[in-house]
Design an enzyme around this catalytic site. Structure first.
Site, short mmCIF file in Angstrom:
data_model
loop_
_atom_site.label_atom_id
_atom_site.label_comp_id
_atom_site.label_asym_id
_atom_site.label_seq_id
_atom_site.Cartn_x
_atom_site.Cartn_y
_atom_site.Cartn_z
CG ASP A 185 -2.01 1.00 1.06
OD1 ASP A 185 -2.58 1.13 -0.07
OD2 ASP A 185 -2.01 1.84 1.98
CG ASP A 194 -4.67 1.12 5.25
OD1 ASP A 194 -4.92 1.17 6.37
OD2 ASP A 194 -4.74 2.29 4.45
CD GLU A 217 -2.09 6.29 2.72
OE1 GLU A 217 -2.67 7.01 2.12
OE2 GLU A 217 -2.59 5.17 3.19
CG HIS A 251 -2.05 10.56 4.30
ND1 HIS A 251 -1.55 11.68 4.69
CD2 HIS A 251 -2.19 10.54 2.94
CE1 HIS A 251 -1.01 12.39 3.89
NE2 HIS A 251 -1.60 11.84 2.54
CG HIS A 259 -6.55 5.55 4.51
ND1 HIS A 259 -6.79 4.97 3.48
CD2 HIS A 259 -7.79 6.13 4.88
CE1 HIS A 259 -8.19 4.84 3.21
NE2 HIS A 259 -8.77 5.44 4.15
#
Length: 238
Positions: free
Chosen positions: A7, A158, A9, A57, A153
């Site tokens: 994942d 995640d 960001e 986030h 997040h």
């Protein structure tokens, strides 16, 4: 089989608008079991982060000021994921950003989707649960996975949650062991079993009917399609 659940960001939604990756989180699965091998890195994007992204986030420009730039961590990241199957929720988003970063770092760098097989769990979820919400929070609720620590997040968190979701979506229980709590009692029951009487008639064998076999094959086909060809029972048949 080595799989990496990944994942990211970012500073915003579109790499074409100059947005950058600010966090990468990866966890490793080997033969469907989580290992202790992880990759996690915050990255200085050398630009401002969109306000809407910060609300998602919680990562600020000030926090990233002393973090390494992507070109400083690129080789370690590429080496970590090299040759693995990447499991990503909404893969085009993350893969698009990763390829954009790699191209900026090295114009001759091979796109990540050419060196790694990509499994998109969002596509899988939509096939398995059409017409329903299939974001990560909805899947956690559907598969009773604890995501109570996910107030914002975060790439590593995640990725860890997605690993549990993926395992639940593609086979449920992944570890069976008699070790630990209750194992002594279980062994005691096994040791105390009595042998069957010598004159006992053989057990009756009830074979599946043609209708049941067809239903079984249809179910395997559905699992195979939902897991992008990863149905283990199909592989045993071949």
């Amino acid at each position: 089989m080595r799989q990496i659940v990944l994942d990211t960001e970012t500073t915003g939604l579109e790499p074409a608008q100059g947005h950058r990756i600010i966090e990468i989180g990866c966890v490793e699965l080997v033969n469907r079991r989580l290992t202790d091998n992880r990759y996690h890195q915050y990255i200085n994007p050398e630009r401002e982060i969109d306000e809407g992204a910060v609300e998602v986030h919680g990562i600020t420009t000030e926090f990233l000021a002393d973090k390494p730039r992507f070109e400083e961590i690129a080789e370690d990241f590429v080496n970590f994921i090299h040759g693995a199957e990447l499991i990503i929720h909404n893969a085009p988003f993350d893969v698009g950003f990763i390829n954009h970063e790699l191209k900026q770092f090295d114009g001759n760098r091979q796109p990540v989707d050419q060196s790694c097989r990509i499994v998109d769990t969002l596509v899988m979820a939509r096939q398995m649960h059409p017409g329903q919400k299939n974001n990560l929070d909805a899947l956690c609720k559907r598969y009773t996975i604890d995501n109570s620590s996910r107030e914002l997040h975060g790439a590593l968190l995640d990725a860890e949650i997605l690993a549990e979701v993926y395992l639940a979506m593609t086979g449920g229980q992944v570890r069976l062991s008699l070790e630990g709590r209750g194992s002594g009692e279980a062994r005691s029951r096994i040791e105390s079993r009595r042998p069957l009487a010598a004159g006992r008639p053989p057990l009756k064998i009830i074979r599946a009917s043609e209708t049941e076999q067809l239903a079984h094959q249809a179910r395997l086909e559905a699992i195979d399609q939902a897991s992008d060809g990863q149905c283990l029972w199909r592989k045993l048949d071949t």
